[in-house]
Scaffold this active site. Structure first.
Site, mmCIF file in Angstrom:
data_model
loop_
_atom_site.group_PDB
_atom_site.id
_atom_site.type_symbol
_atom_site.label_atom_id
_atom_site.label_comp_id
_atom_site.label_asym_id
_atom_site.label_seq_id
_atom_site.Cartn_x
_atom_site.Cartn_y
_atom_site.Cartn_z
ATOM 1 N N LYS A 1 -6.950 3.227 8.095
ATOM 2 C CA LYS A 1 -6.058 4.229 7.486
ATOM 3 C C LYS A 1 -6.699 5.617 7.485
ATOM 4 O O LYS A 1 -6.019 6.621 7.769
ATOM 5 C CB LYS A 1 -5.720 3.790 6.058
ATOM 6 C CG LYS A 1 -4.817 2.564 6.000
ATOM 7 C CD LYS A 1 -4.574 2.109 4.581
ATOM 8 C CE LYS A 1 -3.664 0.891 4.537
ATOM 9 N NZ LYS A 1 -3.427 0.401 3.179
ATOM 10 N N SER B 1 0.809 -1.232 0.000
ATOM 11 C CA SER B 1 0.000 0.000 0.000
ATOM 12 C C SER B 1 0.838 1.276 0.000
ATOM 13 O O SER B 1 0.294 2.360 0.179
ATOM 14 C CB SER B 1 -0.938 -0.006 1.223
ATOM 15 O OG SER B 1 -0.193 -0.018 2.411
#
EC number: 3.4.21.53
Length: 775
Positions: free
Chosen positions: A722, A679
């Site tokens: 996140k 990511s």
């Protein structure tokens, strides 16, 4: 030694051997033997006695008898019924059979050779004394052990002082079979006879010692068994007299329980057979104990006994909301199940798997669901279980056998439709005793578990009405076939707002009660509670938060007792007195745009976090450095990023020879913490473009996504965590892969409020949004 030949009537003896000097009587019935006796009586009454090798031979020939026999004098003949003669003879000397005469006579005529002269060796005095002592000692030991020779006779024999006479006396009075007597008879020389006799006596002594030892052990066992039997019988009689016959009462109790048991005919017949076996095993307490345990297990299982589920949806919703804040997906699924069960009367029980980080309330959710549905609750912890028998049970042939955890859970619940929590299902393991996860396949398969086979119970158990709820921290550790049988419900990290509500509504009251504080004695202000959440804990769940609240309660209790205060108020200002200095600081967004520094977003086991990625470009030879303890996936993402940048160098006005004359160094701070995951690709690529082109990156932008060689942006996971991390860091704009748009739509407004979420599909879009525009 000279030999003299004679012809004498002979009798072939069956199963007996007569030694010289013996006076013995025996019966004869064969016509030839009777005729031989008559012939001897007409003459000098002497007869030759020879032993048959095989007692069953009716007409013995020369080869059917031994070579050495005895010449005897007939002393008496008595006629017995059925043509039997009983004769008394006195044996005189040994003789060797040479031949049977071939005359057609009615009796055996034997040609024998007499042994004449002295048959004794001349021993010296010392040798004679040694032989006498040795023979007497052996014979004395034999008499003492066997008790086959009377004391008077033994004393008389042991008083003999001549070697030859002693040997003959012992030979005559030793109770041996005819084969061994024949060996002594054939030992013509005294020395040979002495040796043979000593070996025989020694063998008999050794045999008797072994027999005595074996008999001693057998007697000891018999005595113990007899003693136990007598004591058991006495105890039985005493109990009967007192009206306390436990075994009988126990069996009657089992029979009464069997009558009341709700079960199929097959189960009842099996229990009845086992009760009958128990009645017949009174003499074997160990077997009775095994049967008793098996009967109690079968009687304790809820074969056809079920509890009535709660059918009030409103009441169930009220209980779930009361026990837990949030977790809307779990609550919806349970209410759906309850609605289906209410309509169909017997809906198929789902097999749910609650997956999420530690401390998010997975186990307590199961307990609340059991309360909401009015079901019995059974918890089975599978963490570290590696033996298949823990699930399927042990076979009853093993010592200490017992049913598996599933059957034991039903036994504990007393109903066949409880809620069974399989806790930590991702932590089961396998070893040489079997694969536990494979054993769970049958348990969690709705098509098979109506006839679950437990090795101990040996009867099919119906698990189709059990509501199974499993919990797991990481579904990646669950084998695919097992995961396929479960409906996975993801329980993600709590937001700070959710943690605040959980703490205020559940944790604070719980800890006050646990630490003996009344409601009015401790007040924790909302600002202080938020400070505890943000400054003293960093986790996905609320376990650490509960510990910190417990710490505040303990210090407050001490303060109330020591300082005699009626109320303790915890504020943001005095929180440090209770918990010490803040443990965690969240890295805020950069104050101004900087070159080569980009904020990335990461998922961890304890929630989301932000990563500051830094890139430096230096004159060099085209080397590419990566530091910060990065995993293989992140290294590959960085390589893909630099390859993409080189492919579009002209578009961003990067000279062709730039990569040959400069070194690029990527660093992610906190080098002691391992970092990996797919990511950070676009984050590292953006930082490199910024450092190479000297264009700053916006300070309030964070991003997450994987990059390909062609600059496409791939989707990622852990989006909720996140975004929470970005919000906490004060980020305003978050760049998210466009394929994650459906995930963002599912999030609550509480998470997305205040964030400008931009969906990107290529690096071109990323750079356009992240880099500061040139003036």
């Amino acid at each position: 030694m000279e030999e003299v030949t004679k012809v004498l009537p002979a009798i072939a003896l069956r199963g007996t051997t007569i030694l010289p000097d013996m006076i013995v009587h025996f019966d004869i019935s064969r016509p030839k033997s009777v005729r031989a006796v008559e012939e001897a009586m007409l003459g000098n009454q002497k007869i030759f006695l020879i032993t048959q090798k095989d007692p069953d031979t009716e007409v013995p020939g020369l080869l059917d008898v031994y070579k050495i026999g005895t010449i005897a004098v007939i002393k008496q003949v008595v006629k017995m019924p059925k043509d039997v003669l009983r004769i008394l003879v006195e044996a005189e000397r040994r003789a060797e059979l040479l031949n049977f005469e071939e005359e057609e006579s009615e009796y055996l005529r034997a040609e024998v050779a007499l042994f004449t002269g002295s048959d004794e060796m001349q021993f010296s005095d010392i040798e004679q004394e040694a032989i006498l002592r040795n023979l007497k000692e052996l014979f004395a030991v034999y008499c003492e052990q066997t008790q086959k020779v009377s004391k008077e006779l033994a004393g008389q024999i042991l008083g003999t002082e001549e070697v030859g006479k002693l040997v003959d006396q012992i030979c005559m009075n030793l109770p041996l079979d005819y084969v061994n007597r024949q060996k002594l008879l054939e030992a013509v020389e005294l020395s040979e006879r002495y040796d043979t006799l000593c070996v025989m006596i020694a063998n008999e002594i050794q045999i008797q010692e072994i027999r005595s030892e074996i008999q001693g052990k057998i007697k000891e066992r018999i005595d113990k068994n007899q003693r136990d039997y007598i004591l058991r019988e006495q105890l039985k009689v005493i109990r009967e007299e007192l009206g306390e016959d436990n075994s009988r009462t126990e069996i009657e109790n089992y029979k009464k329980q069997l009558e009341k048991l709700k079960a199929s005919k097959e189960v009842k017949e099996r229990i009845s057979e086992e009760i009958h076996r128990l009645e017949n095993s009174a003499s074997n307490p160990s077997e009775a104990g095994v049967i008793r345990g098996y009967i109690e297990t079968l009687l304790g299982l809820p074969w056809d006994k079920a509890s009535r589920d709660n059918q009030d949806l409103a009441r169930a919703r009220e209980i779930l909301e009361e026990d837990h804040y949030g977790l809307s997906k779990v609550k919806e699924r349970i209410l759906e199940f309850l609605a289906v069960r209410t309509l169909t009367k017997k809906g198929e029980s789902p097999i749910l798997c609650l997956a999420g980080p530690p401390g998010t309330g997975k186990t307590s959710i199961a307990r609340s669901v059991a309360r909401a549905l009015n079901k019995k609750y059974v918890r089975i912890c599978l963490g570290g279980v590696r033996d298949e028998a823990e699930i399927r049970g042990h076979r009853r042939t093993y010592i200490g056998a017992m049913p598996g955890r599933i059957a034991a859970g039903l036994h504990q619940a007393k109903v066949k439709n409880p809620l069974m929590l399989l806790d930590e299902i991702d932590k089961v393991s396998a070893d040489y005793k079997g694969d536990t996860s494979s054993a769970l396949l049958e348990v969690l398969d709705s098509e098979q578990n109506n006839k679950f086979a437990d090795h101990y119970v040996e009867l099919p158990i119906d698990l189709s009405e059990v509501l199974f709820i499993a919990t797991a921290n990481d579904i990646q550790n669950i084998p695919r076939p097992l995961l396929d049988r479960m409906e996975v419900i993801e329980i993600s990290s709590y937001t700070e707002n959710e943690k605040f509500h959980i703490a205020k509504e559940h944790l604070v009251p719980k800890q006050k009660k646990a630490n003996g504080l009344k409601e009015a004695q401790l007040v924790i202000e909302d600002e202080a509670l938020m400070e505890v959440i943000s400054g003293y804990t960093r986790e996905a769940g609320v376990r650490s938060l509960e510990r910190q609240i417990g710490r505040i309660c303990r210090k407050s209790a001490r303060k109330i007792l020591e300082e005699q205060v009626k109320e303790v108020v915890v504020t943001k200002e005095n929180l440090e007195e209770f918990l010490g200095k803040e443990r965690y600081e969240f890295q805020p967004a950069n104050e101004k745009p900087e070159i080569g520094i980009v904020r990335g977003l990461a998922w961890t086991a304890v929630g989301g976090d932000t990563l500051q990625i830094e890139v430096n470009v230096m004159p060099g030879k085209g080397e590419f450095l990566l530091t910060g303890q990065l995993g293989d996936v992140m290294k590959e993402s960085a390589q893909a990023g630099i390859s993409f940048i080189r492919s579009v160098a002209e578009q961003y006005e990067i000279p062709k020879e730039f990569f040959e004359k400069h070194d690029i160094h990527i660093h992610i701070p906190e080098g002691a913490v391992p970092k990996d995951g797919p990511s950070a690709g676009i984050t590292m690529a953006t930082a490199m473009v910024s450092a190479i082109t000297k264009v700053p990156v916006k300070a309030d932008v964070a991003m997450t996504g994987e990059i390909t060689l062609r600059g496409r942006v791939l989707p990622i996971g852990g989006l909720k965590e996140k975004l929470l991390a970005a919000k906490k860091a004060g980020i305003h704009m978050v760049l998210v892969p466009e394929k994650n748009e459906p995930d963002v739509r599912e999030l609550d407004a509480e998470i997305t409020d205040g964030l400008q979420i931009e969906f990107v599909g290529s690096m071109e879009q990323v750079l356009k949004l992240a880099l500061v525009e040139k003036k």
